[in-house]
Design a protein around this motif. Structure first.
Motif, PDB file in Angstrom:
ATOM      1  N   GLN A  39     -14.934 -19.031  -0.701  1.00 37.45           N
ATOM      2  CA  GLN A  39     -13.939 -20.089  -0.689  1.00 37.45           C
ATOM      3  C   GLN A  39     -12.790 -19.627   0.198  1.00 37.45           C
ATOM      4  O   GLN A  39     -12.517 -18.433   0.302  1.00 37.45           O
ATOM      5  N   ASP A  40     -12.097 -20.552   0.835  1.00 44.27           N
ATOM      6  CA  ASP A  40     -11.035 -20.199   1.776  1.00 44.27           C
ATOM      7  C   ASP A  40      -9.724 -19.909   1.042  1.00 44.27           C
ATOM      8  O   ASP A  40      -8.780 -20.685   1.098  1.00 44.27           O
ATOM      9  N   GLN A  57     -18.208 -15.313   5.600  1.00 40.67           N
ATOM     10  CA  GLN A  57     -17.861 -16.560   6.274  1.00 40.67           C
ATOM     11  C   GLN A  57     -17.371 -17.578   5.263  1.00 40.67           C
ATOM     12  O   GLN A  57     -17.808 -17.577   4.111  1.00 40.67           O
ATOM     13  N   TRP A  59     -17.134 -20.828   3.242  1.00 35.97           N
ATOM     14  CA  TRP A  59     -18.110 -21.827   2.805  1.00 35.97           C
ATOM     15  C   TRP A  59     -17.696 -23.189   3.333  1.00 35.97           C
ATOM     16  O   TRP A  59     -16.538 -23.588   3.226  1.00 35.97           O
ATOM     17  N   ARG A  60     -18.633 -23.926   3.910  1.00 33.45           N
ATOM     18  CA  ARG A  60     -18.352 -25.201   4.576  1.00 33.45           C
ATOM     19  C   ARG A  60     -18.798 -26.428   3.796  1.00 33.45           C
ATOM     20  O   ARG A  60     -18.855 -27.516   4.340  1.00 33.45           O
ATOM     21  N   GLY A  61     -19.166 -26.296   2.553  1.00 28.40           N
ATOM     22  CA  GLY A  61     -19.475 -27.453   1.728  1.00 28.40           C
ATOM     23  C   GLY A  61     -20.948 -27.722   1.507  1.00 28.40           C
ATOM     24  O   GLY A  61     -21.295 -28.649   0.779  1.00 28.40           O
ATOM     25  N   ASP A  62     -21.845 -26.938   2.108  1.00 27.76           N
ATOM     26  CA  ASP A  62     -23.268 -27.174   1.896  1.00 27.76           C
ATOM     27  C   ASP A  62     -23.690 -26.687   0.509  1.00 27.76           C
ATOM     28  O   ASP A  62     -22.966 -25.983  -0.169  1.00 27.76           O
TER      29      ASP A  62
END
Length: 168
Positions: A39-40, A57, A59-62
């Protein structure tokens, strides 16, 4: 007496500090090349770097379905997906966390950002040597403040790990 002997011979990882709940799961797997998604948040980013696996990296929502290590806070979109998918019971206490490691996927979910960071530190110890045994872990602090902070120096409000951004 034989059951007592078997209990004494059970080998659990030497995690420091000791965790409240540790349940073994079948199997083990290497973690050195697993991707790490987080999480950012500052604490999640630091924790993701500490697990010493693949390059962290955001997380982009996938959907967290691919093999990897996922780090999140309960109540966030990623935290909710991990909690549901792995039936995690994240402790209600501040700075608590839950970890589930099985078949190439690891979920580390903290009650709050500091809990996620502590979960990553525990997982790093679990994976020492490059391989992690399947397990479900739950832990939370016995005390609200985890450190000895000097009141005389005016640092009293930094002991919970939550106030640093507001202080500096």
């Amino acid at each position: 007496m034989p059951s007592l002997l078997a209990l004494c011979l059970a080998v659990l990882p030497a995690l420091q500090p000791g965790v409240k709940e540790y349940a073994e799961r079948p199997g083990s797997f290497p973690v050195g090349t697993l991707p790490v998604f987080h999480q950012d948040l500052v604490q999640c980013r630091i924790g993701a770097a500490e697990v010493r696996a693949g390059t962290p990296q955001v997380w982009r929502g996938d959907e967290p379905s691919a093999d990897g290590i996922y780090v999140a806070v309960a109540g966030s979109p990623l935290g909710e997906k991990l909690t549901a998918r792995f039936a995690l019971d994240v402790p209600r206490e501040a700075q608590g966390y839950a970890i589930r490691a099985e078949r190439g996927i690891v979920a580390i979910v903290g009650r709050d950002p500091v809990g996620a960071l502590y979960g990553c530190e525990t997982f790093r110890q679990m994976a020492d040597g490059g391989t992690v045994a399947g397990a479900v872990v739950r832990d939370w602090p016995d005390f609200r403040y985890r450190s000895n902070v000097s009141l005389g120096r005016g640092l009293w409000n930094l002991g919970d790990g939550e106030s640093m951004d507001r202080r500096f």
